[in-house]
Design a protein around this motif. Structure first.
Motif, PDB file in Angstrom:
ATOM      1  N   VAL A 148       0.502  -0.805   0.116  1.00 24.15           N
ATOM      2  CA  VAL A 148       0.231   0.277   0.563  1.00 24.15           C
ATOM      3  C   VAL A 148       1.054   1.540   0.032  1.00 24.15           C
ATOM      4  O   VAL A 148       1.317   2.413  -0.917  1.00 24.15           O
ATOM      5  CB  VAL A 148      -0.901   0.308   1.321  1.00 24.15           C
ATOM      6  CG1 VAL A 148      -1.753   1.441   0.976  1.00 24.15           C
ATOM      7  CG2 VAL A 148      -1.608  -1.527   1.252  1.00 24.15           C
ATOM      8  N   LEU A 149       1.579   1.626   0.947  1.00 27.90           N
ATOM      9  CA  LEU A 149       3.163   2.409   1.217  1.00 27.90           C
ATOM     10  C   LEU A 149       3.616   2.499  -0.343  1.00 27.90           C
ATOM     11  O   LEU A 149       3.620   3.812  -1.300  1.00 27.90           O
ATOM     12  CB  LEU A 149       3.742   2.435   2.171  1.00 27.90           C
ATOM     13  CG  LEU A 149       5.117   3.242   2.244  1.00 27.90           C
ATOM     14  CD1 LEU A 149       4.346   4.355   2.856  1.00 27.90           C
ATOM     15  CD2 LEU A 149       5.586   3.422   3.216  1.00 27.90           C
ATOM     16  N   SER A 150       4.318   1.554  -1.008  1.00 32.94           N
ATOM     17  CA  SER A 150       5.021   1.343  -1.535  1.00 32.94           C
ATOM     18  C   SER A 150       4.082   2.216  -3.181  1.00 32.94           C
ATOM     19  O   SER A 150       4.352   2.707  -4.640  1.00 32.94           O
ATOM     20  CB  SER A 150       5.697   0.767  -2.043  1.00 32.94           C
ATOM     21  OG  SER A 150       4.956  -0.339  -2.602  1.00 32.94           O
ATOM     22  N   GLY A 151       2.935   1.329  -3.350  1.00 32.32           N
ATOM     23  CA  GLY A 151       2.291   2.008  -4.701  1.00 32.32           C
ATOM     24  C   GLY A 151       1.396   2.942  -4.593  1.00 32.32           C
ATOM     25  O   GLY A 151       1.027   4.577  -5.981  1.00 32.32           O
ATOM     26  N   ALA A 152       1.258   3.248  -3.475  1.00 26.95           N
ATOM     27  CA  ALA A 152       0.736   5.358  -3.236  1.00 26.95           C
ATOM     28  C   ALA A 152       1.922   6.312  -3.583  1.00 26.95           C
ATOM     29  O   ALA A 152       1.502   7.135  -4.649  1.00 26.95           O
ATOM     30  CB  ALA A 152       0.317   5.346  -1.606  1.00 26.95           C
ATOM     31  N   ILE A 153       3.450   5.604  -3.809  1.00 23.71           N
ATOM     32  CA  ILE A 153       4.281   6.481  -3.746  1.00 23.71           C
ATOM     33  C   ILE A 153       4.553   6.620  -5.289  1.00 23.71           C
ATOM     34  O   ILE A 153       4.741   7.064  -5.881  1.00 23.71           O
ATOM     35  CB  ILE A 153       5.646   6.035  -2.651  1.00 23.71           C
ATOM     36  CG1 ILE A 153       4.874   6.635  -1.618  1.00 23.71           C
ATOM     37  CG2 ILE A 153       6.596   6.819  -3.531  1.00 23.71           C
ATOM     38  CD1 ILE A 153       6.654   6.535  -0.433  1.00 23.71           C
ATOM     39  N   VAL A 154       4.504   5.330  -6.034  1.00 26.95           N
ATOM     40  CA  VAL A 154       4.510   5.118  -7.301  1.00 26.95           C
ATOM     41  C   VAL A 154       3.931   5.421  -7.740  1.00 26.95           C
ATOM     42  O   VAL A 154       3.912   5.937  -8.783  1.00 26.95           O
ATOM     43  CB  VAL A 154       4.820   3.342  -7.915  1.00 26.95           C
ATOM     44  CG1 VAL A 154       4.832   3.037  -9.429  1.00 26.95           C
ATOM     45  CG2 VAL A 154       6.076   2.890  -6.836  1.00 26.95           C
ATOM     46  N   GLY A 155       2.209   5.103  -7.408  1.00 25.22           N
ATOM     47  CA  GLY A 155       1.304   6.188  -7.837  1.00 25.22           C
ATOM     48  C   GLY A 155       1.216   7.356  -8.024  1.00 25.22           C
ATOM     49  O   GLY A 155       0.877   8.035  -9.321  1.00 25.22           O
TER      50      GLY A 155
END
Length: 186
Positions: A148-155
């Motif tokens: 969730v954290l990394s996906g939010a940053i990449v997104g």
């Protein structure tokens, strides 16, 4: 001749995305893992996600495949290729399905988060299958949270790129005119 010009331009853009993705992977690989052994932010995925938005799933998967192959060689960890490749293919497949079926009802950020979570879950499943150690399923809640954290940053970074870079740049890079109805992610 005109089609050849656009094909060459497209290949050049995809090569740049692949190189940037590989550079991001190598730089990120120099830092210690986050919270869990092997956990990374996945910043290299920004460029394959951008390729998915600009081109198609085929081009995005090509970037994932080339980056994971070269990344494993450059990092000196060819055994990790199986984890990275399967995680990358599954997450890009999830992204592709979502971007071509439910986007824009679902945001780019949501797509990125779901892709990152699926990447982490897939890598954990592959590890369990190869090692026969079902105890690592205990990491799953942490891997989901990290996804969730990394996906939010990449997104978020991907959305920022498409918001701040002029639309004409994407039109020139993709070789197509973006219609008013075809809105780039914001």
């Amino acid at each position: 001749m005109k089609n050849g010009k656009y094909a060459a331009k497209k290949i050049a853009v995809l090569a740049i995305f692949t190189a940037l993705s590989l550079i991001a992977f190598i730089i990120e690989n120099q830092f210690p893992p986050m919270f869990i052994p092997g956990a990374r932010m996945g910043l290299a995925n920004i460029f394959s996600f951008a390729a998915l938005i600009m081109f198609s799933p085929v081009e995005a998967l090509a970037i994932v495949a080339i980056r994971t192959g070269l990344g494993a060689i450059f990092a000196g960890n060819v055994s990790a290729l199986l984890y990275s490749f399967t995680g990358g293919v599954v997450s890009m497949s999830v992204s592709s399905v979502l971007m071509y079926t439910v986007y824009p009802r679902v945001s780019v950020m949501s797509v990125s988060v779901l892709a990152a979570v699926s990447h982490n879950v897939t890598q954990n499943i592959v590890f369990v299958i190869l090692s026969g150690t079902a105890l690592t399923f205990g990491y799953m809640p942490y891997l989901v949270l990290l996804g969730v954290l990394s996906g939010a940053i990449v997104g978020g970074v991907t959305m920022l790129i498409f918001k701040k870079v002029p639309k004409s740049v994407f039109e020139r890079a993709s070789g197509t005119k973006i219609k008013k109805e075809e809105k780039l992610p914001e």
